[in-house]
Design an enzyme around this catalytic site. Structure first.
Site, PDB file in Angstrom:
ATOM      1  N   CYS A 164      -3.555   8.038  -4.478  1.00  9.49           N
ATOM      2  CA  CYS A 164      -3.102   6.302  -4.335  1.00  9.49           C
ATOM      3  C   CYS A 164      -1.453   5.116  -4.550  1.00  9.49           C
ATOM      4  O   CYS A 164      -1.563   5.943  -6.176  1.00  9.49           O
ATOM      5  CB  CYS A 164      -4.285   4.912  -4.959  1.00  9.49           C
ATOM      6  SG  CYS A 164      -4.071   3.260  -4.791  1.00  9.49           S
ATOM      7  N   CYS A 220       0.836  -1.364   0.287  1.00  3.77           N
ATOM      8  CA  CYS A 220      -0.139   0.155  -0.449  1.00  3.77           C
ATOM      9  C   CYS A 220       0.775   1.087  -0.131  1.00  3.77           C
ATOM     10  O   CYS A 220       1.811   1.623   0.824  1.00  3.77           O
ATOM     11  CB  CYS A 220      -0.919   0.006   0.864  1.00  3.77           C
ATOM     12  SG  CYS A 220      -2.077   1.102   1.168  1.00  3.77           S
TER      13      CYS A 220
END
Length: 338
Positions: free
Chosen positions: A253, A90
């Site tokens: 993101c 992530c």
């Protein structure tokens, strides 16, 4: 009565929450971080649910568990947790956790200005800048990223026939660029993109066997990227990333930006070293670059992308998981819909 306590640093990366567990995380066996991630999923997913879902979290919560380094050259390790599961990688949580660990004095990098982090998808190297005690930016070089499938035809009933690229940047992403049946994310409400994102994940998984060529344990699509036109003159593109069934990324993101950098490089739209300013739904941004090119063990062309962004600590918290309480291990509203 069993009561567990988790001490956390709370914050966000370009608007997307990061809850970093700094005390209370269980010891995890395994020779690699991916082995440890697998063990966590099998034995401790209740921790993820407890800290990410309601009533302690919410449908867009994301976080990490901080561990000592696994590799001799690393400074620390991370396990990623969010509402959609325990991810291999992530990006926004990496930027946040690196910033938090440095500002809180939890790590002392072997090489000042650089941190090396063991994660389930591989190993990250990040450069950071500080002003006093404040980390002002983190630029991490991600795992090898690549365009796996291009011009995949998917029929979404509400929009019709769409051409989709599938790229990897630590997670797999169907990337929906502006086209005849899709005018851009700015034309739709976030809730609509979330609903369609769930459908797109299912349609792609039904149509294709999406598997990492070097690591079959990384497979399937659990995200979707809806692109659009930027709202600022100094941004190059915009995207709304959907993760799992409920999460709408507030940041651009990190793994999604890495996937898009790899996609654009493969299509000749981005050169090595060229700046790619990626804007989020709320206008925050990451700076992406292709640092270098590489090949996977399977021979597929890939890039090593870097993603640069900022994070802020907003507080600290002790979260208690008391087995005697209702909803001790968290819940989602979807679980109560017949």
């Amino acid at each position: 009565m069993t009561r567990h306590s988790f001490k956390c640093i709370e914050g966000h990366t370009e608007g997307m929450p990061v809850r970093m567990v700094i005390d209370g995380a269980p010891a995890l066996p395994g020779a690699t971080m991916n082995d440890r991630r697998r063990y966590f999923i099998e034995h401790y997913d209740w921790i993820r649910r407890s800290l990410m879902l309601e009533p302690r979290g919410h449908s867009h919560m994301s976080g990490t568990l901080l561990y000592p380094p696994l590799s001799a050259n690393a400074d620390f390790s991370l396990v990623f947790i969010e509402t959609s599961g325990c991810l291999p990688m992530c990006g926004h949580a990496s930027i946040g956790s690196i910033s938090f660990a440095l500002e809180a004095g939890l790590v002392a990098p072997k090489q000042p200005g650089t941190v090396v982090v063991d994660v389930p998808a591989g190993q990250l190297t990040a450069r950071y800048e500080k002003s006093g005690d404040r980390v002002t930016s983190v630029r991490f070089t991600n795992v090898p990223s690549f365009l796996l499938h291009r011009d995949v035809e998917i029929v979404l009933p509400q929009l019709g026939r769409l051409s989709v690229d599938i790229a990897y940047g630590g997670n797999f992403y169907p990337i929906v660029e502006v086209q005849a049946n899709y005018p851009g994310c700015e034309h739709f409400a976030p809730e609509q993109l979330l609903e369609w994102g769930r459908e797109m994940q299912a349609l792609v998984n039904d149509a294709l066997d999406v598997v990492h060529p070097d690591n079959p344990e990384i497979h399937g699509v659990k995200h979707c990227m809806w692109t659009g036109r930027p709202t600022a003159e100094d941004a190059d593109a915009r995207a709304v990333v959907i993760a799992g069934n409920s999460l709408i990324d507030r940041s651009p993101c990190g793994t999604g930006s890495s996937a898009r950098v790899a996609q654009r490089f493969a299509r000749g739209l981005l050169k090595e070293g060229q700046v790619f300013r990626h804007q989020s739904l709320i206008g925050s941004r990451f700076i992406g670059r292709v640092e270098s090119t590489t090949k996977l063990a399977s021979g597929i062309d890939a890039v090593l992308p870097s993603i640069e962004g900022r994070a802020w600590i907003t507080g600290r918290a002790d979260h208690y998981v008391d087995e005697s309480q209702p909803y001790a291990h968290g819940f989602t509203l979807q679980e109560f819909v017949n």
